[in-house]
Design an enzyme around this catalytic site. Sequence first.
Site, short mmCIF file in Angstrom:
data_model
loop_
_atom_site.label_atom_id
_atom_site.label_comp_id
_atom_site.label_asym_id
_atom_site.label_seq_id
_atom_site.Cartn_x
_atom_site.Cartn_y
_atom_site.Cartn_z
N HIS A 470 -1.56 4.15 0.40
CA HIS A 470 -0.12 4.36 0.26
C HIS A 470 0.19 5.15 -1.02
O HIS A 470 0.85 6.18 -0.99
CB HIS A 470 0.59 3.00 0.24
CG HIS A 470 2.08 3.07 0.07
ND1 HIS A 470 2.95 2.85 1.11
CD2 HIS A 470 2.85 3.33 -1.02
CE1 HIS A 470 4.19 2.97 0.66
NE2 HIS A 470 4.16 3.26 -0.64
N GLU A 471 -0.34 4.66 -2.14
CA GLU A 471 -0.03 5.31 -3.41
C GLU A 471 -0.67 6.70 -3.50
O GLU A 471 -0.08 7.61 -4.06
CB GLU A 471 -0.47 4.44 -4.59
CG GLU A 471 0.22 3.06 -4.66
CD GLU A 471 1.74 3.11 -4.61
OE1 GLU A 471 2.32 4.15 -5.00
OE2 GLU A 471 2.36 2.12 -4.17
N HIS A 474 1.70 9.06 -1.90
CA HIS A 474 2.75 9.51 -2.84
C HIS A 474 2.18 10.58 -3.78
O HIS A 474 2.84 11.56 -4.12
CB HIS A 474 3.24 8.34 -3.70
CG HIS A 474 4.23 7.43 -3.02
ND1 HIS A 474 5.37 7.90 -2.40
CD2 HIS A 474 4.27 6.08 -2.91
CE1 HIS A 474 6.06 6.85 -1.92
NE2 HIS A 474 5.41 5.75 -2.22
N HIS A 477 2.15 13.92 -2.24
CA HIS A 477 3.50 14.47 -2.18
C HIS A 477 3.87 15.10 -3.53
O HIS A 477 4.49 16.15 -3.60
CB HIS A 477 4.47 13.33 -1.83
CG HIS A 477 5.81 13.78 -1.36
ND1 HIS A 477 6.88 12.93 -1.28
CD2 HIS A 477 6.28 14.98 -0.94
CE1 HIS A 477 7.93 13.58 -0.82
NE2 HIS A 477 7.59 14.84 -0.61
ZN LIG Z 1 5.87 3.72 -1.72
#
Ligand SMILES: [Zn+2]
Length: 679
Positions: A470-471, A474, A477
Site C-alpha cells: 500500500h505505502e 503511494h 504516485h
Molecule cells: Zn493510504
Amino acid sequence: MATSPPADANALEENPLLGPLLAAGEPIRFDRISKDHIAPAIGALIGCARAAVDQVAASTAAPTYDSTLGELERATEHLERAALVCEHLESAATSPELRAVWNETQPKITAFWSELPLQATLYARLKRFASTEEAKQLDPLRRRHLDKTLDEFKRHGAELSTEGKKQLTEIDVELSQTATKFSQNVLDATNAFELIVEDEAQVAGLPEHARNAARDSAAAKGKAGYRFTLHAPSLIPAITHLDDRSLREQLWRASNERASSGNLDNRALIKRILELRGAKAKLLGFTDFADFVTCDRMAKSGAKAMQFIEQLRVRTEVAFQREKEALCAFAGRELAAWDVGYYAEKQRKALFDFDEEALRPYFALESVLHGAFEIFRRLYGVEFVSRALPTWHPSVRPYHLLDTNGGRTIATVYLDLFPRDNKVQGAWMGPLATAVPPGAHVAVVAANFTPPMGDLPALLSHREVETLFHELGHLMHQCLSNVAVRRLGGTSVAWDFVELPSQIMENWTWEREAVELFAKHHVTGERLPSALFDKLRTVRNYRAASIQMQQLGYATVDLDLHCRYDLQEDPVERARRTLAPHVTAELPSSFAMIASFGHLFGSATGYAAGYYSYKWAEVLDADAFGRFRDEGLFNPEVGAAFREFVLSRGDSEDPGELYRRFRGRDPEPDALFVRMGLA
Ligand SMILES: [Zn+2]
C-alpha cells in the site's frame, strides 16, 4: 585581530536546512540537521517567502503567468521542502526538545499559508492576470493551476465583502475551538472510565496476552485483578472474547455512550459544529457543507456521494441479511449489540480454524521487498538501487529509484520500516520534495513492522505485507509524478482519488502468481503451501457484507448530517436511527456513538462529508485492478498505461478524466462485489 561574523549569520550559513545543502538534487544532510536548526531556518525561509509574495502583490507591471503563479511557486519551494523535512523528523526521529521547537514553529508555517488567500492585493493581482490574453491562451496544465489557485482563494473567502470575511474568520475560529473541545471531551471521557474485575473466573474466554495486559494495567494503578479501559487495545479483545455477557455489555455501553452526558457531553458541540459548517458553506455560496467539501473531489456533490453509497447499500442488503441470520442461528439466540463481535469471532473459528501467524515464516522482509521491487520493475519500469546516503537512523535504507528506460534517477527514497520509541505509530508515505521534470523527487515510506528478533529475521504478517505494498503504491504516485507545476504534482490530489494508487497494489498480495515471487520459508526456502494461501483468501471475506454495511452506515450518517439534517432535531438520535438498518443487532436508545466520532467532529473538517471516500477508493481500486486481472497481472502495457494516465499525472487533470483514460469508462462497483465474494 580579525572580528568574527555575528553569531546569527554564521549559524544561518551552516544551517543544513538552508542554502545549497537543501538544494534540489543534493542528498538531504540528515546527519547534520539538529533541532537547533529548525526555528532559525524556518524563520528565515518564511521571511524570504513573505517578501517574495509581497513583491508579486505589489508589482505594477503587466502581470504574466511567470510573474504571478510562477513566482509564487518559486517563492515557496524552499520553505515547503524545509517544512517537510522537519515534519518528517518530528514523526520519525523526534525528541522532547525537537517536539517543543516544532510545536512553536509549525503554527508560523500554517499562519503563512492561511494568510495568503486573505491578501486582497495578491488576489486582485491574480484576477488581473486571469483577464489577460496570456491567461486565456494558457496550456491546460497552467490553466488548471490558475483555476485551482483562484478557487482556493475563493474557498478561503477572497470574494467576500469585508463584513463577510470577518464572519468567515469568526466561524473558522469557533469551528476549530469547538472541534478541539469535542476531541478533549472524548479523550477525557475515555480516560475517565475503568472497569476492574477481581474474580479471575469473570475474565474467562480472554486470550492470554489480553489477560496479562489487563492484569498489568490493574497493577500499574496499584490494584488487584484485571483492569479494562475504553482504549482500543484493551476494549476490543475484551468485547470480542469475554464469556461474561454482562461485562461485555458494560464495556460496549460505556464505549458507545462515551461523551454523551454529564460535564463531558458532546451533544451540544455536535449541533454547534453542524450549524457552523452549514453557515460557512452558505456564506461561500454552497447549498450545504457536503457540497462545499465534495465540489473539488471526484464525487463533485453531496448528492452524488449519497447516491454512490445508496447504490452499494442496495447491492449489499441480501448478503447482509443472510450473514445476520447465519450468525443468529450459530449463536442460537437473539443477538444484542454486545454479542455480535463475540459470536462472530466464535463463528469464524468454527468455520475456518485458521491461524494467520502460520504465514509469517514465509514473509521475511528481505524477500518481500525483493518481490515488491520486482513487481514495480515489471509493471512501472522502475528499479530500486541501494545507495549510501545520510539518514536519521542506521536502520533506514536509502535508494535511488531509476527509470529502467534510460536509467534516469527519478527519486531518492528512504524506507524506515521498524518501530522506535521516538517514531509515530502506523505506516505512511511522506513526500520530502516534489520535483518538476527533470528534477528528482524525495520521499519516505515509514512503518512499524515486526522487527528482527534474536536470530530471526523480520518476519511479516500478511497484513504487514499488504501495508508495505500500500505505502509503496503511494510512493509510486509521488515518485513517478511528471508534472511541470509543483503544486499540481505528486500525491496532492482529490481526497477520494489519493488511495487508488496505494490500494490497487494490495491486490498483488492476494494473487498467487504475485505472492509466489516472494513467499518462501525463511529457513527451508519452501514455497507457501497452496492450502494455507487459499485459506487466507477465504477468511478474508468472512462477514464481508456485514462489515461493508457498517461502513456504509457511517458514511450515510456523515452525509445525512452534512446535507439533510435540520438543526431542530437531536443529531445523536438522528444518527442512531440512520445507522440502525446497517448493523447486525438492535441499537439501544442510549447509543450515542457519534458523540465520540472523531473522524467527523474532531477537527474543523477532517472526514466530515468525506467518510464515503473509504468505499469510493475501494470501488476504484477493485475496478482498476480488473484491467490487470483480465489482461495480465504483470502486463507491462497495462502497467505503462497506469503509470501514464494515473501515476505520472498528479493533480494536473480532473481525476475522473484520468481514470476514464486508464479504464476506458467510468468506475463500476462490480469488481468490488466479486472480490468480496458477493457477486
Ligand atoms: Zn493510504
